[in-house]
Every structure is written in C-alpha cells, then in structure tokens.
Write a protein that holds these residues in place. Structure first.
Motif, mmCIF file in Angstrom:
data_model
loop_
_atom_site.group_PDB
_atom_site.id
_atom_site.type_symbol
_atom_site.label_atom_id
_atom_site.label_comp_id
_atom_site.label_asym_id
_atom_site.label_seq_id
_atom_site.Cartn_x
_atom_site.Cartn_y
_atom_site.Cartn_z
ATOM 1 N N ASP A 113 0.850 -1.192 0.000
ATOM 2 C CA ASP A 113 0.000 0.000 0.000
ATOM 3 C C ASP A 113 0.885 1.241 0.000
ATOM 4 O O ASP A 113 1.909 1.300 0.683
ATOM 5 C CB ASP A 113 -0.906 0.015 1.236
ATOM 6 N N SER A 114 0.473 2.249 -0.775
ATOM 7 C CA SER A 114 1.318 3.434 -0.935
ATOM 8 C C SER A 114 0.466 4.684 -1.032
ATOM 9 O O SER A 114 -0.252 4.887 -2.023
ATOM 10 C CB SER A 114 2.187 3.293 -2.188
ATOM 11 N N ALA A 115 0.549 5.543 -0.018
ATOM 12 C CA ALA A 115 -0.146 6.828 -0.072
ATOM 13 C C ALA A 115 0.418 7.698 -1.184
ATOM 14 O O ALA A 115 -0.318 8.461 -1.824
ATOM 15 C CB ALA A 115 -0.016 7.541 1.281
ATOM 16 N N SER A 116 1.706 7.579 -1.424
ATOM 17 C CA SER A 116 2.332 8.385 -2.485
ATOM 18 C C SER A 116 1.713 8.059 -3.844
ATOM 19 O O SER A 116 1.425 8.961 -4.637
ATOM 20 C CB SER A 116 3.844 8.136 -2.521
ATOM 21 N N TRP A 117 1.502 6.756 -4.111
ATOM 22 C CA TRP A 117 0.908 6.377 -5.392
ATOM 23 C C TRP A 117 -0.524 6.887 -5.504
ATOM 24 O O TRP A 117 -0.938 7.383 -6.554
ATOM 25 C CB TRP A 117 0.957 4.864 -5.576
ATOM 26 N N GLN A 118 -1.281 6.810 -4.435
ATOM 27 C CA GLN A 118 -2.653 7.303 -4.475
ATOM 28 C C GLN A 118 -2.682 8.796 -4.782
ATOM 29 O O GLN A 118 -3.568 9.276 -5.498
ATOM 30 C CB GLN A 118 -3.353 7.024 -3.138
ATOM 31 N N ASP A 119 -1.695 9.522 -4.280
ATOM 32 C CA ASP A 119 -1.639 10.972 -4.517
ATOM 33 C C ASP A 119 -1.241 11.310 -5.946
ATOM 34 O O ASP A 119 -1.643 12.344 -6.476
ATOM 35 C CB ASP A 119 -0.645 11.625 -3.544
ATOM 36 N N MET A 120 -0.439 10.445 -6.578
ATOM 37 C CA MET A 120 0.119 10.818 -7.886
ATOM 38 C C MET A 120 -0.523 10.110 -9.066
ATOM 39 O O MET A 120 -0.291 10.490 -10.212
ATOM 40 C CB MET A 120 1.628 10.532 -7.894
ATOM 41 N N LYS A 121 -1.327 9.081 -8.842
ATOM 42 C CA LYS A 121 -1.726 8.238 -9.967
ATOM 43 C C LYS A 121 -2.574 8.975 -11.001
ATOM 44 O O LYS A 121 -2.474 8.678 -12.196
ATOM 45 C CB LYS A 121 -2.428 6.972 -9.483
ATOM 46 N N ILE A 122 -3.343 9.969 -10.586
ATOM 47 C CA ILE A 122 -4.100 10.749 -11.567
ATOM 48 C C ILE A 122 -3.148 11.543 -12.451
ATOM 49 O O ILE A 122 -3.337 11.655 -13.669
ATOM 50 C CB ILE A 122 -5.097 11.690 -10.874
ATOM 51 N N ASP A 123 -2.086 12.080 -11.843
ATOM 52 C CA ASP A 123 -1.104 12.829 -12.632
ATOM 53 C C ASP A 123 -0.378 11.916 -13.618
ATOM 54 O O ASP A 123 -0.030 12.342 -14.730
ATOM 55 C CB ASP A 123 -0.076 13.490 -11.714
ATOM 56 N N VAL A 124 -0.144 10.671 -13.240
ATOM 57 C CA VAL A 124 0.597 9.746 -14.088
ATOM 58 C C VAL A 124 -0.295 9.128 -15.162
ATOM 59 O O VAL A 124 0.085 9.038 -16.333
ATOM 60 C CB VAL A 124 1.247 8.630 -13.239
ATOM 61 N N LEU A 125 -1.502 8.731 -14.774
ATOM 62 C CA LEU A 125 -2.368 7.963 -15.662
ATOM 63 C C LEU A 125 -3.565 8.733 -16.189
ATOM 64 O O LEU A 125 -4.245 8.252 -17.097
ATOM 65 C CB LEU A 125 -2.887 6.712 -14.933
ATOM 66 N N GLY A 126 -3.816 9.909 -15.634
ATOM 67 C CA GLY A 126 -5.050 10.592 -15.974
ATOM 68 C C GLY A 126 -6.234 9.824 -15.403
ATOM 69 O O GLY A 126 -6.153 9.246 -14.314
ATOM 70 N N GLU A 127 -7.329 9.782 -16.140
ATOM 71 C CA GLU A 127 -8.530 9.089 -15.679
ATOM 72 C C GLU A 127 -8.569 7.629 -16.124
ATOM 73 O O GLU A 127 -9.562 6.926 -15.885
ATOM 74 C CB GLU A 127 -9.778 9.814 -16.198
ATOM 75 N N ARG A 128 -7.509 7.152 -16.779
ATOM 76 C CA ARG A 128 -7.531 5.779 -17.279
ATOM 77 C C ARG A 128 -7.462 4.786 -16.122
ATOM 78 O O ARG A 128 -6.567 4.870 -15.270
ATOM 79 C CB ARG A 128 -6.364 5.541 -18.232
ATOM 80 N N PRO A 129 -8.383 3.845 -16.054
ATOM 81 C CA PRO A 129 -8.346 2.870 -14.970
ATOM 82 C C PRO A 129 -7.299 1.791 -15.216
ATOM 83 O O PRO A 129 -6.953 1.487 -16.359
ATOM 84 C CB PRO A 129 -9.759 2.268 -15.002
#
Length: 266
Positions: free
Chosen positions: A27-43
C-alpha cells in the motif's frame, strides 16, 4: 574506471533478483496521490498483468537497481510501459514504447531508488492498463556520488557498446537478445561534487531510440532515476539489418547517434 562502471552495470542486470513473491507491491499513499497525474482518468485493470516484474527485495546498490519486465501472456500485446518509483523525488523513471518486434517482451534496465519504495510498471495494451511491480529496500540512490571523475565522464559521454547474447553465431531462430551500454553521467541534480561539495546540475538522457534498419525497436523518455552509464538488455525479432542504431538526446541539448554492428555470422 569507466570500464569498471560498465562492467558493474552489466553485472547488476545479469544478477538474479529475489523471487517475485518475496517483495510484492505494498500500500502506498504516495501512489494514491500521484496516480491521476501519471495515468489521468484511465483505470488500471484488477486482472493479473500479462507481464511480470522482477527486482531485488534489498538492493545491493541503490544507484544501480536491476529491473526486468517479462511478458507472461503472449496473447496480449504490450505497446508501452511507464516505470514509477513511488518515493523517488521524480517518481516517473521512464516511459517506454515498444514495436511488435520487441514482443514477447523481455526488457531490463538499471534504476536509482532513493528510499524504500514500490517500483511499479504500468503496461499499455489493447485491453487497457495493467500494473505489476516490486517493493525494493534501497536508500540514497538519487544522491549517491557519481562513479568516476567528472571530466572523464563528460569526455566519454555518448560512447556506446553493443553485446549480442548469442555471440558471433547467428542462431536458427530470428529471436535475439542484445545489451546496449551508453556512457553518460546521468546526473540527478541531487549529487554533490566531491571536491567543492556543491550540487551538480541535473544532466541526463531524456530521450532514446533504438532502431534496426528502418524499424524502431523501442524508445525511452527518461528522467533522473535511470542509472549512470545506462544499460538496456532486450530481446527482439531479427529483421536482417546489419546494425542496431541508437539515437539519444540529453537535457543539455547534446545529441548522440551511433550505428552498432551486430557481430558477424560465425
């Protein structure tokens, strides 16, 4: 000294990482914070990824951590991959694009890991995004001192070498494995000059392409997390071109291009 660095890089790629089950993503809070910036809205799919990621649980050298991406489901083409190191100062280490000749994917490189972190790979396929990765215990990789004399490193910058895993002999299958080494200090901006103790400005390869003839095998858009004197090992399907051509640019506006002959048929 530079040859020693290249040899160490090769050893890092060829050494066997810890078994995959020993260091899954956490589990990673950092990833949760950045994943929209990295992936946009793509699931990202919840299904198992069509590729596996291997990396050591505890890195022998935080500035040269081997990472390998291996395709496990050949029915799902992988066109691109983004490598993210959650806790690095610049988490997106590289974005890679692959031609069909690179499939099934078998690709490896060395990375810097700055502190205990997930190292994740997000693969792009016609069926959507898939993710796999490993948790790596390492610290200080982005600020680790450069491996050699700065003047020598800059003088040798852009020199390249190609090794073919099957040596001089042409094998009966068109599938081959190559390893390309490029001399470049890949300064992260977090390292200090060992004499002045001042920070060295960031200076790294930001774009790389590898071609065989008129076919591009893969491209890389990278950042500060790719290791000094980068090494890329990859499998590809031979098309008969006599050379592999490498084209690269760095953040100081330098361009490097070299035709690397494949070893003659034995």
């Amino acid at each position: 000294m530079r040859h020693a660095i290249l040899a160490a890089a090769c050893i890092a790629l060829l050494s066997s990482p810890a078994p995959a089950q020993d260091n899954p993503l956490t589990d990673s809070a950092s990833w949760q914070d950045m994943k929209i910036d990295v992936l946009g809205e793509r699931p990202v799919s919840d299904a198992p990824a069509p590729f596996a990621v291997t990396a050591p649980y505890r890195a022998a050298d935080a500035a040269m951590v081997p990472l390998e991406i291996t395709q496990t489901d050949t029915s799902v083409p992988i066109s691109a991959a983004t490598i993210v190191i959650d806790e690095n100062p610049a988490p997106v280490a590289a974005r890679l694009e692959f031609s069909p000749a690179m499939l099934p994917l078998d690709f490896a490189l060395n990375l810097r890991v700055n502190q205990y972190s997930n190292v994740r790979v997000i693969g792009e396929t016609p069926e959507g995004l898939f993710m796999a990765g490993r948790f790596v215990k390492a610290s200080g990789g982005c600020s680790a001192p450069a491996g050699g004399d700065a003047a020598q490193a800059l003088a040798a910058m852009g020199q390249m070498r190609l090794d073919m895993a099957d040596g001089a002999a042409r094998v009966s299958t068109p599938r081959r494995t190559a390893e390309i080494m490029i001399r470049h200090p890949m300064y992260s901006g977090l390292q200090r000059d060992q004499v002045t103790q001042l920070f060295i400005s960031a200076h790294f390869i930001d774009h790389l392409e590898v071609w065989q003839g008129d076919e591009m095998l893969f491209s890389l858009d990278g950042g500060i997390s790719v290791s000094e004197d980068p090494v890329f090992r990859f499998a590809y399907t031979e098309n008969g071109a006599p050379t592999l051509k490498v084209i690269a640019t760095d953040t100081e506006g330098n361009s490097f291009s070299q035709e690397l002959p494949k070893l003659a048929e034995g």
